[in-house]
Motif scaffolding. Structure first.
Motif, short mmCIF file in Angstrom:
data_model
loop_
_atom_site.label_atom_id
_atom_site.label_comp_id
_atom_site.label_asym_id
_atom_site.label_seq_id
_atom_site.Cartn_x
_atom_site.Cartn_y
_atom_site.Cartn_z
N ALA A 92 0.85 -1.19 0.00
CA ALA A 92 0.00 0.00 0.00
C ALA A 92 0.88 1.24 0.00
N VAL A 93 0.37 2.32 -0.58
CA VAL A 93 1.10 3.59 -0.61
C VAL A 93 0.19 4.72 -0.14
N GLY A 94 0.80 5.72 0.46
CA GLY A 94 0.06 6.89 0.88
C GLY A 94 -0.19 7.82 -0.29
N PRO A 95 -0.98 8.86 -0.10
CA PRO A 95 -1.31 9.78 -1.19
C PRO A 95 -0.16 10.67 -1.61
N GLY A 96 0.85 10.84 -0.76
CA GLY A 96 1.98 11.69 -1.08
C GLY A 96 2.06 12.86 -0.12
N ALA A 97 3.23 13.46 -0.06
CA ALA A 97 3.45 14.62 0.80
C ALA A 97 3.04 15.89 0.06
N ARG A 98 2.96 16.97 0.78
CA ARG A 98 2.62 18.27 0.16
C ARG A 98 3.84 19.19 0.20
N ASP A 99 3.99 19.99 -0.87
CA ASP A 99 5.07 20.97 -0.88
C ASP A 99 4.60 22.26 -0.22
N ARG A 100 5.41 23.30 -0.28
CA ARG A 100 5.07 24.57 0.38
C ARG A 100 3.79 25.21 -0.16
N ASP A 101 3.53 24.97 -1.45
CA ASP A 101 2.35 25.57 -2.08
C ASP A 101 1.09 24.73 -1.88
N GLY A 102 1.23 23.59 -1.22
CA GLY A 102 0.07 22.74 -0.97
C GLY A 102 -0.18 21.70 -2.05
N LYS A 103 0.69 21.65 -3.05
CA LYS A 103 0.52 20.66 -4.12
C LYS A 103 1.02 19.30 -3.63
N VAL A 104 0.31 18.26 -4.02
CA VAL A 104 0.69 16.91 -3.60
C VAL A 104 1.85 16.41 -4.46
N ILE A 105 2.89 15.92 -3.79
CA ILE A 105 4.03 15.29 -4.47
C ILE A 105 3.77 13.79 -4.40
#
Length: 99
Positions: free
Chosen positions: A45-58
């Motif tokens: 399983a994988v998580g949705p991803g981290a967020r950068d400073r602008d709030g965009k999902v990486i």
């Protein structure tokens, strides 16, 4: 497997089931531990991803079903039902293995 389906990793974390290399060949010859040194696992399983400073999902670099190369140390051991899994951050995974 139902316990695994209930666990969704947070942020950029990846749930991995380590691959245990065989301890003997199909002919019954015992293999020394040194030959089974490759530390790999299958992504469950994988998580949705981290967020950068602008709030965009990486997004996470791996997907469910990938075979990955793991560091010798690290990760968090988790027991779900009868199976043991390890939780790693995406950046801790060393690479993806292909046949």
């Amino acid at each position: 497997m139902s316990a695994v389906k209930r666990l969704i990793p947070s942020l950029n974390r990846v749930l991995v089931e380590k691959i245990i290399p065989p301890s003997k060949t199909s002919a019954g010859i015992l293999l020394p531990e040194k030959t089974a040194k490759l530390n790999s696992g299958k992504v469950v399983a994988v998580g949705p991803g981290a967020r950068d400073r602008d709030g965009k999902v990486i997004p996470v670099n791996v997907k469910e079903g990938d075979t990955v190369l793991l560091p010798e140390y690290g990760g968090m051991e988790i027991k779900l039902g009868e199976k043991e899994f390890h939780l790693f951050r995406d950046e801790d995974i060393l690479g993806t293995l292909h046949d």
